[in-house]
Scaffold this motif. Sequence first.
Motif, PDB file in Angstrom:
ATOM      1  N   ALA A   7       3.157   4.452  -9.609  1.00  0.00           N
ATOM      2  CA  ALA A   7       3.285   3.014  -9.374  1.00  0.00           C
ATOM      3  C   ALA A   7       3.322   2.257 -10.701  1.00  0.00           C
ATOM      4  CB  ALA A   7       2.136   2.514  -8.504  1.00  0.00           C
ATOM      5  N   THR A  62      -2.732   2.147  -3.999  1.00  0.00           N
ATOM      6  CA  THR A  62      -2.208   3.500  -3.872  1.00  0.00           C
ATOM      7  C   THR A  62      -3.109   4.352  -2.980  1.00  0.00           C
ATOM      8  OG1 THR A  62      -3.307   4.162  -5.926  1.00  0.00           O
ATOM      9  CG2 THR A  62      -1.028   3.444  -6.095  1.00  0.00           C
ATOM     10  N   VAL A  94      -2.113  -2.727 -10.225  1.00  0.00           N
ATOM     11  CA  VAL A  94      -2.127  -1.541  -9.362  1.00  0.00           C
ATOM     12  C   VAL A  94      -3.570  -1.205  -9.100  1.00  0.00           C
ATOM     13  CG1 VAL A  94      -1.518   0.894  -9.150  1.00  0.00           C
ATOM     14  CG2 VAL A  94       0.021  -0.668 -10.351  1.00  0.00           C
ATOM     15  N   VAL A 132      -3.754  10.625  -5.040  1.00  0.00           N
ATOM     16  CA  VAL A 132      -3.998   9.221  -5.381  1.00  0.00           C
ATOM     17  C   VAL A 132      -3.798   8.991  -6.881  1.00  0.00           C
ATOM     18  CG1 VAL A 132      -5.722   7.376  -5.449  1.00  0.00           C
ATOM     19  CG2 VAL A 132      -5.545   8.821  -3.434  1.00  0.00           C
ATOM     20  N   ASP A 137       9.122   5.297  -1.278  1.00  0.00           N
ATOM     21  CA  ASP A 137       8.298   4.132  -1.607  1.00  0.00           C
ATOM     22  C   ASP A 137       8.753   3.483  -2.910  1.00  0.00           C
ATOM     23  OD1 ASP A 137       6.921   4.847   0.645  1.00  0.00           O
ATOM     24  OD2 ASP A 137       4.967   4.928  -0.306  1.00  0.00           O
ATOM     25  N   ALA A 191      -0.119   8.996  -7.526  1.00  0.00           N
ATOM     26  CA  ALA A 191       0.469   7.791  -6.929  1.00  0.00           C
ATOM     27  C   ALA A 191       0.227   6.574  -7.823  1.00  0.00           C
ATOM     28  CB  ALA A 191      -0.108   7.551  -5.538  1.00  0.00           C
ATOM     29  N   THR A 192      -0.972   6.479  -8.374  1.00  0.00           N
ATOM     30  CA  THR A 192      -1.305   5.361  -9.248  1.00  0.00           C
ATOM     31  C   THR A 192      -0.466   5.408 -10.523  1.00  0.00           C
ATOM     32  OG1 THR A 192      -3.541   5.342  -8.343  1.00  0.00           O
ATOM     33  CG2 THR A 192      -3.209   4.183 -10.427  1.00  0.00           C
ATOM     34  N   ASP A 238       0.885  -1.169   0.000  1.00  0.00           N
ATOM     35  CA  ASP A 238       0.000   0.000   0.000  1.00  0.00           C
ATOM     36  C   ASP A 238       0.917   1.212   0.000  1.00  0.00           C
ATOM     37  OD1 ASP A 238      -2.558   1.262   0.154  1.00  0.00           O
ATOM     38  OD2 ASP A 238      -2.203   1.620   2.278  1.00  0.00           O
ATOM     39  N   THR A 239       0.826   2.056  -1.019  1.00  0.00           N
ATOM     40  CA  THR A 239       1.882   3.021  -1.254  1.00  0.00           C
ATOM     41  C   THR A 239       1.399   4.368  -1.784  1.00  0.00           C
ATOM     42  OG1 THR A 239       3.983   3.288  -2.446  1.00  0.00           O
ATOM     43  CG2 THR A 239       2.273   2.061  -3.567  1.00  0.00           C
ATOM     44  N   ASP A 240       2.210   5.378  -1.579  1.00  0.00           N
ATOM     45  CA  ASP A 240       2.041   6.700  -2.201  1.00  0.00           C
ATOM     46  C   ASP A 240       3.388   7.049  -2.834  1.00  0.00           C
ATOM     47  OD1 ASP A 240       3.422   7.068   0.199  1.00  0.00           O
ATOM     48  OD2 ASP A 240       2.635   9.069   0.497  1.00  0.00           O
TER      49      ASP A 240
END
Length: 64
Positions: free
Chosen positions: A50, A36, A64, A43, A16, A46-47, A9-11
């Motif tokens: 990723a 994300t 993702v 968000v 990260d 972040a997506t 689970d990331t930003d």
Amino acid sequence: MTKYKMIIDTDPGVDDALAIAFAALHPEIDLVGLTTVYGNVSVDQATLNAGYLLDLLDMKHVPV
């Protein structure tokens, strides 16, 4: 060798991104997905980050 399944689970900012790269390339980790969240970036960003990172790591099969 045991492979541990992992969802991160990331930003993804720099910190990260490094953790994702480490997990993706570690022989004992099976990276099965990323989620994300808002944090360092929105968000949506972040997506995108990723997805870009997984593309760079040739891990396009990881959702993702």
